[in-house]
Design an enzyme around this catalytic site. Structure first.
Site, PDB file in Angstrom:
ATOM      1  N   SER A  15       0.799  -1.224   0.000  1.00 42.21           N
ATOM      2  CA  SER A  15       0.000   0.000   0.000  1.00 42.21           C
ATOM      3  C   SER A  15       0.834   1.278   0.000  1.00 42.21           C
ATOM      4  O   SER A  15       0.320   2.350  -0.303  1.00 42.21           O
ATOM      5  CB  SER A  15      -0.961   0.018   1.192  1.00 42.21           C
ATOM      6  OG  SER A  15      -0.261   0.188   2.395  1.00 42.21           O
ATOM      7  N   LYS A  27       1.205   4.457   6.807  1.00 40.55           N
ATOM      8  CA  LYS A  27       0.572   5.328   5.815  1.00 40.55           C
ATOM      9  C   LYS A  27       1.141   6.729   5.948  1.00 40.55           C
ATOM     10  O   LYS A  27       1.842   7.059   6.896  1.00 40.55           O
ATOM     11  CB  LYS A  27      -0.953   5.404   6.029  1.00 40.55           C
ATOM     12  CG  LYS A  27      -1.673   4.078   6.042  1.00 40.55           C
ATOM     13  CD  LYS A  27      -1.727   3.410   4.705  1.00 40.55           C
ATOM     14  CE  LYS A  27      -2.520   2.104   4.841  1.00 40.55           C
ATOM     15  NZ  LYS A  27      -2.168   1.141   3.865  1.00 40.55           N
TER      16      LYS A  27
END
Length: 174
Positions: A41, A79
Site C-alpha cells: 500500500s 501510511k
C-alpha cells in the site's frame, strides 16, 4: 588474589551487559522500535518486507509516514498523514487540496505514470479533533482513511524515520 581479580572482571562484564540490556529495553519501549512493512500500500516508497525504524517521540506533521493501529483491527499500518485535526481535505480530478490550497504530491508521480486511471477518487472531508486522515502512496491498492475513517492520534505508535532493510534501500524515506 588472581581469583578475586577474575571475579571482579566477570562481575564488571555482567554489570555492563545488564546496563546494555536495560538501555535497549528502555529505548525500544519509549524511543524507537523496528517495524516490518506488510503489503504494497505504500509502494513505491516502501515495499513488502522493508524494515523501518519508528521514532515514538515525534511531532507528527502533514505528509509524515506513521505507524499506527488501524481503527478496524489491531494490525499496525504504515501510511502517509494527509490531513490533521481541523483540515478540510478535498481531492478533485486526482489533485489534493488542503484547506483550499493545491498541494503537490511528488511521491505519487511513479504510480501516476504507470496507471491509466486516476489514483484517488474525488472526495471532501473535514478532519475531526484528535484525529488524522491517512492514505497510502499506492492509492489504487491501499486500505486507508478512505476505507476505515479517521485515525485517532492515540493509535499512532510513531513516525517512520529510516529504512534499514533491504541494505540497498537504507536511508531516509521521502
Amino acid at each position: 588474589m588472581e581469583n578475586d581479580s577474575t571475579k571482579t572482571e566477570v562481575f564488571s562484564w555482567i554489570k555492563s551487559l545488564l546496563a546494555v540490556v536495560v538501555l535497549v529495553i528502555v529505548c525500544r519501549q519509549f524511543l524507537f522500535t523496528p517495524v516490518t512493512v506488510n503489503g504494497g500500500s505504500m509502494s513505491p516508497t516502501f515495499q513488502d518486507n522493508d524494515r523501518v525504524m519508528v521514532l515514538k517521540m515525534s511531532e507528527i506533521e502533514h505528509f509524515d509516514m506513521i505507524v499506527f493501529e488501524a481503527p478496524t483491527s489491531s494490525d499496525k499500518h504504515i501510511k502517509r498523514v494527509i490531513g490533521m485535526a481541523g483540515d478540510t481535505l478535498k481531492v478533485m480530478n486526482d489533485r489534493l487540496y488542503i484547506n483550499d490550497a493545491l498541494v503537490e504530491e511528488p511521491y505519487l508521480e511513479e504510480n501516476k505514470a504507470s496507471s491509466p486511471f486516476a489514483l484517488t477518487e474525488d472526495f471532501e472531508v473535514v478532519v475531526p479533533e484528535d484525529c488524522l486522515f491517512v492514505m497510502g502512496d499506492n492509492r489504487l491498492s491501499s486500505g486507508d482513511s478512505r476505507l476505515y475513517g479517521f485515525v485517532p492520534k492515540d493509535n499512532v505508535f510513531g513516525e517512520v524515520k529510516i529504512r534499514f532493510y533491504p541494505l540497498s534501500g537504507i536511508g531516509l524515506p521521502e
